[in-house]
Design an enzyme around this catalytic site. Structure first.
Site, PDB file in Angstrom:
ATOM      1  N   HIS A  88     -23.186 117.988 -26.783  1.00 18.72           N
ATOM      2  CA  HIS A  88     -22.854 116.794 -25.998  1.00 18.72           C
ATOM      3  C   HIS A  88     -21.797 117.090 -24.943  1.00 18.72           C
ATOM      4  O   HIS A  88     -21.637 116.317 -24.009  1.00 18.72           O
ATOM      5  CB  HIS A  88     -22.522 115.588 -26.893  1.00 18.72           C
ATOM      6  CG  HIS A  88     -21.167 115.573 -27.528  1.00 18.72           C
ATOM      7  ND1 HIS A  88     -20.932 116.003 -28.810  1.00 18.72           N
ATOM      8  CD2 HIS A  88     -19.977 115.151 -27.059  1.00 18.72           C
ATOM      9  CE1 HIS A  88     -19.657 115.842 -29.107  1.00 18.72           C
ATOM     10  NE2 HIS A  88     -19.045 115.327 -28.059  1.00 18.72           N
ATOM     11  N   ASP A 223     -25.060 120.269 -32.953  1.00 22.43           N
ATOM     12  CA  ASP A 223     -24.388 119.865 -31.711  1.00 22.43           C
ATOM     13  C   ASP A 223     -23.595 121.039 -31.089  1.00 22.43           C
ATOM     14  O   ASP A 223     -22.366 121.043 -31.111  1.00 22.43           O
ATOM     15  CB  ASP A 223     -23.468 118.671 -32.003  1.00 22.43           C
ATOM     16  CG  ASP A 223     -23.037 117.938 -30.744  1.00 22.43           C
ATOM     17  OD1 ASP A 223     -23.170 118.511 -29.645  1.00 22.43           O
ATOM     18  OD2 ASP A 223     -22.545 116.801 -30.854  1.00 22.43           O
ATOM     19  N   SER A 654     -13.926 117.467 -29.077  1.00 22.16           N
ATOM     20  CA  SER A 654     -15.316 117.868 -29.231  1.00 22.16           C
ATOM     21  C   SER A 654     -15.499 119.312 -28.808  1.00 22.16           C
ATOM     22  O   SER A 654     -15.073 119.692 -27.720  1.00 22.16           O
ATOM     23  CB  SER A 654     -16.222 116.984 -28.373  1.00 22.16           C
ATOM     24  OG  SER A 654     -16.372 115.740 -28.971  1.00 22.16           O
TER      25      SER A 654
HETATM   26  N1  ARG Z   1     -19.492 110.755 -31.010  1.00 23.20           N
HETATM   27  C1  ARG Z   1     -19.383 112.046 -30.406  1.00 23.20           C
HETATM   28  C2  ARG Z   1     -18.043 112.209 -29.721  1.00 23.20           C
HETATM   29  O1  ARG Z   1     -17.534 111.282 -29.145  1.00 23.20           O
HETATM   30  C3  ARG Z   1     -20.426 112.286 -29.376  1.00 23.20           C
HETATM   31  C4  ARG Z   1     -21.766 112.437 -29.942  1.00 23.20           C
HETATM   32  C5  ARG Z   1     -22.836 112.515 -28.894  1.00 23.20           C
HETATM   33  N2  ARG Z   1     -24.099 112.133 -29.504  1.00 23.20           N
HETATM   34  C6  ARG Z   1     -24.756 111.003 -29.200  1.00 23.20           C
HETATM   35  N3  ARG Z   1     -25.776 110.640 -29.916  1.00 23.20           N
HETATM   36  N4  ARG Z   1     -24.417 110.243 -28.166  1.00 23.20           N
HETATM   37  O2  ARG Z   1     -17.503 113.286 -29.680  1.00 23.20           O
END
Ligand code: ARG
Length: 742
Positions: A88, A223, A654
């Site tokens: 992501h 991811d 992230s």
């Molecule tokens: N929740 C994750 C973060 O903010 C991002 C995940 C991205 N995946 C998604 N399905 N939008 O780091």
């Protein structure tokens, strides 16, 4: 005897110095030795403080990078500058390079050699060092200054110090405030502008579970994305891509550990958390829960419904809006979960109790009462005033600025200003830059989507914002179309220069100021974004912030004085932090238990060929059927996918490395969990977990799924077991305490 004496001194020392503990806290790496080291050793760390953070010798920090200004974190995993981060985090790069013919979003991408790598278009920064500069700033901010004057003075001092520091060499220099303006630190970075895209799995692996599973455990998402950092012939950074550059040789790269793990194993995460609000007052919690967060959730859901319906109809639209949809959706769900979490965990009551204790403490002594008497009343008054404008402020951005054509119109201010001068050179420049930005804009623009977003957002604005806060121009526009927002959208969109690439390019051939000025979309941008949001609300917010900033700064100063032996971790602010704890399961709710890892079995359980979020690629299924996991399965033969630990992270983290007690990489952090979505405001030890991709799954996908074995060969793979924290001897802890005491 001597030993006992030392232990005694150490114990005394521990009593009188702030001490920290595992889980909660995003700590500054330069203070690990003083604040956290003893506790880290208890948890199972086997490195010295210098192996974690050192200015002169290579240390863990040299393998950690900030992506761009801090949108994500990455780690270097080979001596050829190979960098690992999240899917992501690379999503925008994957999306921008995808076409219907080469759809990397759908199919993934793997460079089979350096020549096939693609310029990524963002930079990465390594932290060279950080230093405390509080003494150069704080004493010069006298008590006679108002909060606004204080902020202005701090800004000018910061600029001056930054400038002096940056004339020394070509490093990037940044000073940031900590603890709401009670401390200041300087950060020196080395920034590499040539980063290349190396590999990504298909979205059916990298985003498996989609928005349904986002912010949730149990999770089954691969991811991750790979990039490579490039440098010039002398291994020095360059500002941008150059053909002549070669892979960067880092000061340090993380070895990768693929041995078995278990609950309780040490885990430490380095990275660039963006922002937290752990010291938010009860008044702030109340406003967020009742006004701003529900508004964001409502507006974003409407936008997402429009995006998703159109994306499902057409592949090109899908590619063009994939990244926009993902970012709107991510924080739609975030705020939804945060509001629910704040309520469920009674965070308002907890904050209130802390504030009551603070008031009781200041009442005990006259000096204190004098210094802190306005803190709580300033919070109260400040939030009362802010609550009156926060809905409007939220809608200005979340509704009006979300309309892509309004934001393009807003960005034409520079061109308009140039057209209103006689300076032809300036005009030519502005036209060139407007052309470039229009080209970029229209490449990924859907007229159909944006027109619907316009109608929906303008309608929401018209219905939800109090009459007296709506600008005259807006009310007239609504009257003109008798409240028919679809008609308004049709009419405006079929005429505006900001909704069609052809009209825009024609206009730019012979641009006139009046064409911009009379365009409705420009008028909306000018009235709502410039005059209302930036100017009117800006002035009002500055006045309110005089109270809130003052309260925030003094509250933090006060509670730290009140609890001198407690180490308070500073809020996240896009500077490098370390959090430590262990791999750990949890009980999300009554009678429910969540294990600390998931396996490929769960991917298969969740598979749903009818749901695009839960498609499993055929190749992955083959590998699963054949149990062809190579060296990446654990000793029970399981293919671990994700795991959780009690580390404290937030957005910006992230892509951060999860590191074991020996400084080896065991995973890549990518998310938080649903039960603790209020975590950015209040950490919940029993519930809050970091979700990471197990490095063994990442390597399995690279090796077995993608056949990119050459990337595995670059890495330093360790197959020995992680250290068991329980075998760490008590004496070692005492020894460390003694050492730190010196
Ligand atoms: N929740 C994750 C973060 O903010 C991002 C995940 C991205 N995946 C998604 N399905 N939008 O780091």
């Amino acid at each position: 005897m001597r030993q006992i004496a030392l232990a005694f001194i150490a114990a005394l020392f521990l009593l009188s110095t702030p001490s920290a503990k595992a889980d909660e806290g995003m700590w500054l790496p330069m203070f690990v030795k003083r604040l956290n080291y003893v506790d880290m050793q208890k948890q199972g760390l086997q490195l010295t403080p210098e192996e974690i953070y050192s200015v002169n010798n290579s240390s863990l920090k040299d393998a950690i990078v900030r992506l761009g200004g801090g949108f994500c974190t990455g780690e270097i995993i080979s001596d050829q500058g190979l960098m690992l981060t999240n899917h992501h985090c690379g999503f925008n790069v994957i999306q921008e390079n995808s076409t219907k013919e080469n759809n990397y979003l759908r199919d993934g991408f793997w460079a089979m050699n350096n020549e096939e790598e693609i310029p990524a278009g963002f930079s990465v920064s390594f932290l060279v060092k950080m230093e405390d500069v509080t003494k150069d700033i704080l004493p010069l901010l006298g008590v006679e200054l108002t909060e606004g004057q204080r902020a202005a003075k701090a800004d000018s001092l910061i600029k001056a110090i930054e400038e002096t520091a940056s004339t020394d060499n070509d490093y990037d220099v940044q000073i940031k405030s900590f603890y709401n303006g009670n401390e200041y630190y300087i950060f020196i970075y080395e920034t590499f502008g040539d980063v290349r895209f190396v590999g990504a799995p298909p979205s059916s692996i990298g985003k498996y579970g989609g928005d349904t599973d986002n912010w949730m455990w149990p999770r089954h998402t691969g991811d991750f994305t790979l990039f490579r950092v490039y440098a010039d012939a002398d291994n020095k950074p360059t500002k941008e891509y150059s053909e002549d550059n070669k892979p960067y040789t880092p000061k340090h790269s993380l070895p990768v550990n693929i041995a078995d793990r278990k609950a309780g194993d040490y885990s430490m995460i380095f990275g660039y958390p963006g922002s937290t609000d752990r010291y938010l007052s009860s008044y702030g919690v109340e406003m967020a829960v009742n006004i701003s967060q529900p508004a964001i959730v409502k507006l974003r859901r409407q936008v997402l419904d429009i995006y998703e319906a159109e994306m499902a109809k057409d592949e090109q639209t899908y590619i063009n809006y994939a990244d926009k949809q993902a970012s709107v959706a991510n924080y739609w769900k975030y705020f939804k979960g945060q509001t629910a979490g704040l309520k469920r965990l009674k965070i308002y009551d907890k904050k209130k109790a802390e504030e009551d204790a603070f008031e009781a403490w200041i009442a005990k002594e006259n000096d204190r009462a004098e210094e802190y008497k306005n803190v709580i009343s300033n919070y109260d008054e400040g939030y009362q005033e802010l609550s009156k404008i926060i809905l409007k402020s939220t809608y200005d951005i979340e509704a009006i600025y979300r309309i892509e054509s309004v934001s393009l119109a807003w960005r034409s201010r520079g061109l308009l200003a140039a057209l209103n001068t006689d300076d032809e050179e300036k005009q030519a420049k502005a036209i060139e830059s407007a052309k470039a930005s229009a080209q970029k804009h229209f490449k990924e623009f859907s007229y159909t989507i944006d027109k619907q977003v316009f109608a929906a957002m303008v309608k929401a604005y018209s219905m939800d914002i109090p009459k007296e806060q709506k600008p005259e121009m807006f009310k007239q526009l609504v009257n003109k179309f008798k409240g028919d927002f679809n008609k308004m959208a049709d009419k405006i969109y079929s005429n505006s220069i900001f909704t069609s690439s052809e009209r825009m390019m024609d206009f730019l051939e012979k641009p006139k100021a009046s064409s911009i000025e009379k365009d409705y979309l420009y008028q909306i941008a000018k009235t709502i974004i410039l005059e209302d949001y930036v100017q009117n609300l800006g002035t009002q917010k500055r006045a309110i912030n005089e109270k809130l900033d003052n309260a925030g700064r003094l509250y933090l100063k006060g509670i730290r004085e009140m609890n001198p032996t407690k180490a308070y971790a500073p809020d996240a602010n896009s500077t490098m932090r370390v959090t430590y704890g262990s791999v750990k399961d949890y009980f999300p709710r009554d009678a429910v238990y969540y294990n600390y890892y998931t396996t490929i079995e769960g991917i298969m359980e969740k598979e749903d060929p009818k749901n695009p979020e839960f498609l499993v690629p055929a190749k992955l299924k083959e590998l699963y059927k054949a149990k062809d996991y190579g060296q990446y399965a654990n000793s029970k033969g399981e293919m671990i996918v994700n795991f959780i630990s009690n580390n404290d992270i937030t957005g910006g983290n992230s892509g951060s490395p999860v590191i074991n007690g020996r400084g080896e990489l065991i995973g890549t952090a990518f998310d938080g969990n649903w039960e603790a979505m209020s975590g950015d405001i209040a950490f919940e030890t029993e519930l809050q977990r970091t979700i990471s991709v197990d490095i063994r799954y990442t390597l399995f996908i690279i090796d077995k799924y993608a056949g990119a074995k050459h990337l595995i060969d670059e890495m330093n793979i360790i197959r020995e077991l992680s250290p068991n924290p329980n075998t760490i001897k008590e004496e070692k802890v005492e020894e460390a305490a003694t050492e730190t005491a010196e």
